[in-house]
Structures are given as structure tokens and as C-alpha cells.
Design a protein around this motif. Structure first.
Motif, PDB file in Angstrom:
ATOM      1  N   GLU A  85       0.829  -1.210   0.000  1.00 24.91           N
ATOM      2  CA  GLU A  85       0.000   0.000   0.000  1.00 24.91           C
ATOM      3  C   GLU A  85       0.860   1.256   0.000  1.00 24.91           C
ATOM      4  N   LYS A  90      -2.291   3.413  -2.044  1.00 28.55           N
ATOM      5  CA  LYS A  90      -3.732   3.154  -2.007  1.00 28.55           C
ATOM      6  C   LYS A  90      -3.983   1.892  -1.197  1.00 28.55           C
ATOM      7  N   LYS A  91      -5.224   1.785  -0.694  1.00 24.44           N
ATOM      8  CA  LYS A  91      -5.612   0.603   0.073  1.00 24.44           C
ATOM      9  C   LYS A  91      -5.768  -0.586  -0.859  1.00 24.44           C
ATOM     10  N   ILE A  92      -5.313  -1.719  -0.404  1.00 22.05           N
ATOM     11  CA  ILE A  92      -5.435  -2.931  -1.197  1.00 22.05           C
ATOM     12  C   ILE A  92      -6.916  -3.250  -1.393  1.00 22.05           C
ATOM     13  N   ARG A 396      -3.161   2.455   8.426  1.00 20.29           N
ATOM     14  CA  ARG A 396      -4.418   2.682   7.709  1.00 20.29           C
ATOM     15  C   ARG A 396      -5.022   4.044   8.081  1.00 20.29           C
TER      16      ARG A 396
END
Length: 403
Positions: A85, A90-92, A396
Motif C-alpha cells: 500500500e 492506495k488501500k489494497i 491505515r
């Protein structure tokens, strides 16, 4: 406590698994630390047919086995996702994030309804994270060992340990730590004398899915058959990196119908493991009663469903433990249970609720159950066998804030 249930007879119409794609990989080292890509490296298969004549014994070195606790911690897996990430900013993209072993349990459940299990579930940042509950799994394994030692045809604890050891010994015997061209004769010929350890692992992180559910899976890969290509390698073809991977297994030589039936069950579970990760080859080493390696047989993962469907071994249609195995029916169940899970997991927007609430997904030999764990049990899991690490939670938060 509200308990939501899901019957084992449930099925969906779709059996289409999205083509798995490797996102990244990592190694677990002997000391339990991790090496992330590009430092990660697989083992390489090298075992000419002529070596079978050397009389290798898969119990040799049993007393010096370096056994690493098999607790499947999430830290390395989440670290690999975090690094991916960070690189892609970006978020997986996935609905469910879990180890491949848990998904294998779910896929094969229609033919293993005598094996209950407990999974810990957390919803965080729009995704569902699953991890095996280690406390209940340890108790279950202890009971299984007792049952095998005390029942009809009982086996000693040492013999059970040797069965486990022989699998790791086989992996050590038929693989090299680096490509053949980079190995010395001593590296190649000295593998039988090498101390066996289950600590060192090479793991792949893949994106796949079934029906509407997107999956991010982490799973151990035993070796590559030839070489591991770099991303975009023009010689790797459409299968890419995953097309070079091999699953290694051991089994007893087959001498009668009962053993053949048991082997079909093992091959079915191995198919599920490989199918989920996109591993195309399975190599089975067959050992005799004295643990001598007698043969190695190769299977293509894509051929296994037909082999099982066309098997003429005697089966009992009304016995779930011994009825004819259908891989396609298993995938229909798999799609259905994942869709149900995605619906029943509460979707709180409060991060404090997300990171302090643990749910339980269990199978009790009759049906799936889903419920929220009491605060005390949630706290124990978060502290002793966390589904999420504090490092990953913090990352996150930063990613969401655009930092």
C-alpha cells in the motif's frame, strides 16, 4: 447474545474463481523475523528421478528437528500488505483478508463436517479480517492427538510427530535455497544431512475472489519448479509468477482401496490450497511404512477435479465423510458462505468500535455460526493473538488521512 446461523447445505450458482494474481511476497526467517520483497526469495525444486534410487529416509534427522510454533501470526502478512500500500499509495482492494489455510477449511467443509473450528473476525477500514482462534485450535489438535493415540489402530505420539516431520524433511530433500546454477555440489548432495526446520517460509500474497467477494490471501509456497520471473517477464506467459510455483506433499504408498480413498481426500484438500492461490503443480512424495521415499508423482491442479469426479473408488452417497468428492459443489458452498459472511458482519464507522470488537465465526459440525464475543474475550484476543497489529491500524489511519 445474538447468533446468526448458516446451514451447510447452502449453495450459490457461481463457481467462477477470479484468476489469482500475486501482489507481493515475503519470507519468514529462522528467528521469526520477515524479509519483504524484493529481498524475499523462494526455494527451488531439484530432485532428478535417479535420486529415488539412493534410498532416502524421511525420518532421518527427526531428533534434531527445529520446530517453530505453528500459530500463524498476522504480523508478517499485514506488514507485506502495508508495504504494498505504501508503494502504490492506495488501500489494497479486497472484501476479506485472510490466510489461505482458513479459506481452504471453508472450501473443503462439505467433506469435513466432522471437523469444527473457530475463527476470529474483525471489521476494520471497510474490510473483514479473519484469523484462526489459536486457543481453541490448540485444544482441538491436542484432542485429535489423544484420539489417534487411544482409538482403534492407535499410533504413538512419536509416530505422529514423525508423520509431520516427514513432510518437512521431503521439502528439505527436494529443494535448494537458491537456483541450481548458483549451488555448489555440497549444497546439492548435502541436503539429506541438513537440519530440518519449519520456521523458514516463503509466502505469497495474492488477490483473487469468488462471485462478488474479493479476497486478499496470504499463503506459503513450497518452491518454484524452474525460476521466479520478475513482473512482466516476457517468458513467463499468461500465468506470470504464480505459474512457476509448486506445492509439495507426502503420503503413504497406496496398497489397498482404503488408502486410495484417504489419498483422494488429501488430494482434494491440496487442490483447494493450490486452486485458491493459483499454484498449478502438485508434487506428492510417497513413503513406505518405514518412511523410505519410494516415488514422486506430479499432478496438475486443474486436472484434480476431473480425477476426483471420474474416480471409480467405492463411495457412500448418504455419508458426508465418504461420499463422492465434487470440487465444483465445494466452490458453490464457498461462494455462498463468503457472501453470507459479508452480509452479517456489522459495519460500524467508529474506528474505536472496529479495533476493539472481535466476532466469532465457528462451525459446530451442523452449521456456521456468527456472533460478537464478550468484551473480556475480545480483549484477550487483541492482546494475545491479535487479528490486527497496532502498526497496521496506525498505517491505515495515516493512509485514510492522506499522510
Amino acid at each position: 447474545m445474538e447468533v446468526k446461523t448458516f446451514p451447510i447445505t447452502s449453495r450459490t450458482n457461481s463457481t467462477a474463481l477470479k484468476q489469482p494474481k500475486e501482489l507481493t511476497s515475503y519470507n519468514r526467517t529462522k528467528d521469526g523475523s520477515y524479509l519483504m520483497e524484493p529481498q524475499s526469495s523462494p526455494s527451488y525444486y531439484y530432485f532428478p528421478d535417479a535420486y529415488l534410487n539412493k534410498g532416502f529416509n524421511l525420518s532421518t534427522g527427526y531428533k534434531s528437528f527445529e520446530k517453530f510454533p505453528d500459530t500463524a501470526p498476522m504480523d508478517g502478512f499485514l506488514q507485506a500488505i502495508k508495504l504494498w500500500e505504501q508503494q502504490h499509495q492506495k488501500k489494497i482492494d479486497g472484501n476479506i483478508i485472510s490466510f489461505r489455510g482458513i479459506m481452504t477449511m471453508l472450501v473443503t467443509l462439505p467433506h469435513a463436517i466432522d471437523k469444527p473450528f473457530d475463527l476470529n473476525v474483525m471489521y476494520f477500514d471497510g474490510q473483514i479480517f479473519l484469523k484462526l482462534d489459536q486457543q481453541s485450535e490448540t485444544a482441538k489438535r491436542a484432542q485429535e492427538t489423544q484420539d489417534r493415540m487411544g482409538g482403534a489402530g492407535r499410533v504413538s505420539e512419536e509416530m505422529l510427530d514423525k508423520f509431520t516431520y516427514s513432510g518437512y524433511k521431503f521439502e528439505t530433500l527436494v529443494t535448494l535455497d537458491k537456483p541450481w546454477a548458483d549451488c555448489s555440489r555440497k549444497d546439492i548432495e548435502g541436503r539429506d544431512a541438513k537440519v530440518v526446520s519449519n520456521a523458514e517460509q516463503y509466502l505469497s500474497v495474492v488477490r483473487t475472489g469468488i462471485d462478488k467477494t474479493k479476497l486478499i490471501l496470504g499463503g506459503e509456497v513450497d518452491c518454484v519448479f524452474d525460476y521466479k520471473p520478475t513482473v512482466g517477464d516476457k517468458y513467463s506467459g499468461k500465468d506470470g509468477i504464480l505459474g512457476h510455483y509448486v506445492e509439495l506433499k507426502t503420503s503413504k504408498t497406496i496398497e489397498h482401496v482404503g488408502q486410495a480413498i484417504n489419498f483422494e481426500k488429501k488430494l482434494y484438500r491440496t487442490w483447494a490450497q493450490c486452486f485458491l492461490m493459483g499454484v498449478p503443480k502438485i508434487f506428492y512424495g510417497f513413503r513406505d511404512d518405514n518412511f523410505y521415499l519410494r516415488s514422486i508423482e506430479q499432478f496438475k491442479t486443474e486436472d484434480v477435479p476431473l480425477l476426483l469426479r471420474d474416480s471409480n473408488l467405492p463411495r457412500h452417497a448418504n455419508n458426508p465423510k465418504n461420499r463422492k468428492i465434487s470440487c465444483m459443489d465445494s466452490l458453490k458452498w464457498f461462494g455462498a458462505v463468503l457472501d453470507w459472511l459479508g452480509q452479517v458482519v456489522p459495519k460500524s464507522d467508529d474506528v474505536a468500535v472496529q479495533t476493539n470488537t472481535v466476532y466469532r465465526l465457528s462451525f459446530d459440525k451442523v452449521q456456521m455460526k456468527f456472533y460478537q464475543l464478550p468484551t473480556e474475550e475480545s480483549t484477550r484476543i487483541i492482546q494475545e493473538e491479535p487479528v490486527l497489529t497496532s502498526e497496521f491500524i496506525e498505517w491505515r489511519k495515516q493512509l485514510k488521512a492522506g499522510k
